[in-house]
Scaffold this motif. Structure first.
Motif, PDB file in Angstrom:
ATOM      1  N   UNK A 275     -20.965   4.176  27.725  1.00 52.39           N
ATOM      2  CA  UNK A 275     -20.785   4.483  26.309  1.00 52.39           C
ATOM      3  C   UNK A 275     -19.946   5.725  26.049  1.00 52.39           C
ATOM      4  N   UNK A 276     -19.390   6.314  27.088  1.00 52.47           N
ATOM      5  CA  UNK A 276     -18.527   7.472  26.899  1.00 52.47           C
ATOM      6  C   UNK A 276     -17.093   7.096  27.233  1.00 52.47           C
ATOM      7  N   UNK A 277     -16.168   7.827  26.666  1.00 47.74           N
ATOM      8  CA  UNK A 277     -14.763   7.477  26.806  1.00 47.74           C
ATOM      9  C   UNK A 277     -14.203   7.963  28.138  1.00 47.74           C
ATOM     10  N   UNK A 278     -13.030   7.458  28.461  1.00 48.30           N
ATOM     11  CA  UNK A 278     -12.369   7.875  29.697  1.00 48.30           C
ATOM     12  C   UNK A 278     -12.075   9.372  29.665  1.00 48.30           C
ATOM     13  N   UNK A 279     -11.764   9.902  28.490  1.00 47.83           N
ATOM     14  CA  UNK A 279     -11.510  11.342  28.371  1.00 47.83           C
ATOM     15  C   UNK A 279     -12.765  12.137  28.695  1.00 47.83           C
ATOM     16  N   UNK A 280     -13.895  11.716  28.144  1.00 49.94           N
ATOM     17  CA  UNK A 280     -15.146  12.430  28.386  1.00 49.94           C
ATOM     18  C   UNK A 280     -15.550  12.381  29.846  1.00 49.94           C
ATOM     19  N   UNK A 281     -15.230  11.266  30.532  1.00 43.73           N
ATOM     20  CA  UNK A 281     -15.544  11.155  31.945  1.00 43.73           C
ATOM     21  C   UNK A 281     -14.698  12.093  32.786  1.00 43.73           C
ATOM     22  N   UNK A 282     -13.537  12.472  32.251  1.00 42.61           N
ATOM     23  CA  UNK A 282     -12.603  13.289  33.032  1.00 42.61           C
ATOM     24  C   UNK A 282     -12.792  14.781  32.837  1.00 42.61           C
TER      25      UNK A 282
END
Length: 289
Positions: A275-282
């Motif tokens: 549920x989190x975006x690719x940006x948040x994962x990075x």
């Protein structure tokens, strides 16, 4: 002289079928009965020596359910799983410790029916948090105001109005003192978890002809944002909140009673990995304030 007549002797043999007085089938049945009785008395012994929390946990495990008990609180004997490395707060995560059992009413979670987009680690992580929350005595008086369940996004903690206890001052986004107490305890829990969070605001529907002059889209968003501001002032890292949503009356807690007061609520969701975006994962694990 006549020959001596030969006497014919016929021998009848009586066949005894299996069973009878000396059969062995009854022994098998008796052995099964004795085994069952031994198991039964062993069960009674285990029940007599187990503590209440263990027994409640076993009962909860075998109960088919759909969500979690609405009696919530905070009582940390466990916490986040040390294997979870992504998301803010991971360095502060406690080691995993499932706390089974708690007095419960209302809905509970059946782990076998959790959303399929969660990994086993995330599932165990959320179960650990939920069981920890249920152990608290601090929020027992607010049991009617707290509902916890698992959605496709993650672990959702909802704080809602009840009779004579609104969480906000009427028609405003101002927090009531008891709402601040609830949020403070929940925020302490959230701050130790390696999850980003989303906050949503909800209102109840208004009957036709009731012109309040209030924009419920704005007030639901304002209330969610007010909770965010209260939590991020001193309780959690401000980078942990990644989503604020105002939903007005479009997602009632009780669809059968859209005008009910429990529809007036705020949801705090610990987001799962999906549920989190690719940006948040990075971004870095711990976001600086």
């Amino acid at each position: 002289m006549m020959a001596k007549q030969q006497q014919i002797i016929i021998k009848k043999i009586k066949k005894v079928q299996g069973g009878g007085h000396h059969g062995g089938a009854w022994k098998v049945a008796y052995a099964d009965f004795v085994t069952a009785m031994m198991a039964f008395f062993l069960l009674l012994w285990l029940i007599s020596v187990s503590d209440k929390a263990t027994l409640q946990g076993v009962a909860q495990y075998f109960t088919p359910t759909e969500s979690i008990s609405d009696k919530a609180g905070l009582g940390f004997d466990g916490g986040a799983d040390a294997n979870i490395e992504k998301g803010t707060g991971a360095p502060n995560a406690a080691s995993s410790s499932l706390i089974y059992g708690s007095p419960s009413k209302g809905h509970r979670v059946d782990s076998a029916r959790m959303p399929s987009n969660m990994s086993d680690i995330e599932r165990d992580h959320f179960i650990s948090i939920m069981n920890s929350i249920q152990q608290s005595s601090e929020l027992k008086s607010f049991a009617d105001n707290i509902q916890i369940d698992i959605t496709n996004e993650g672990l959702r903690i909802q704080i809602m109005d009840s009779d004579n206890r609104p969480m906000f001052k009427p028609n405003t986004a101002d927090l009531q003192p008891y709402m601040e107490k609830i949020i403070t305890i929940i925020a302490k829990m959230v701050s130790t978890q390696p999850n980003y969070i989303s906050i949503s605001g909800h209102t109840a529907s208004v009957k036709a002809g009731s012109d309040t002059g209030i924009d419920f889209w704005n007030i639901s968003a304002d209330r969610a944002n007010e909770v965010r501001k209260f939590m991020t002032q001193k309780l959690i890292d401000k980078g942990q909140v990644v989503k604020i949503i105002g939903l007005s009356d479009r997602e009632p807690f009780d669809p059968k009673d859209p005008f009910g007061i429990k529809n007036i609520r705020v949801g705090i969701t610990l987001l799962n990995e999906a549920s989190i975006t690719a940006y948040q994962k990075s971004v870095p694990t711990k976001i600086g304030s």
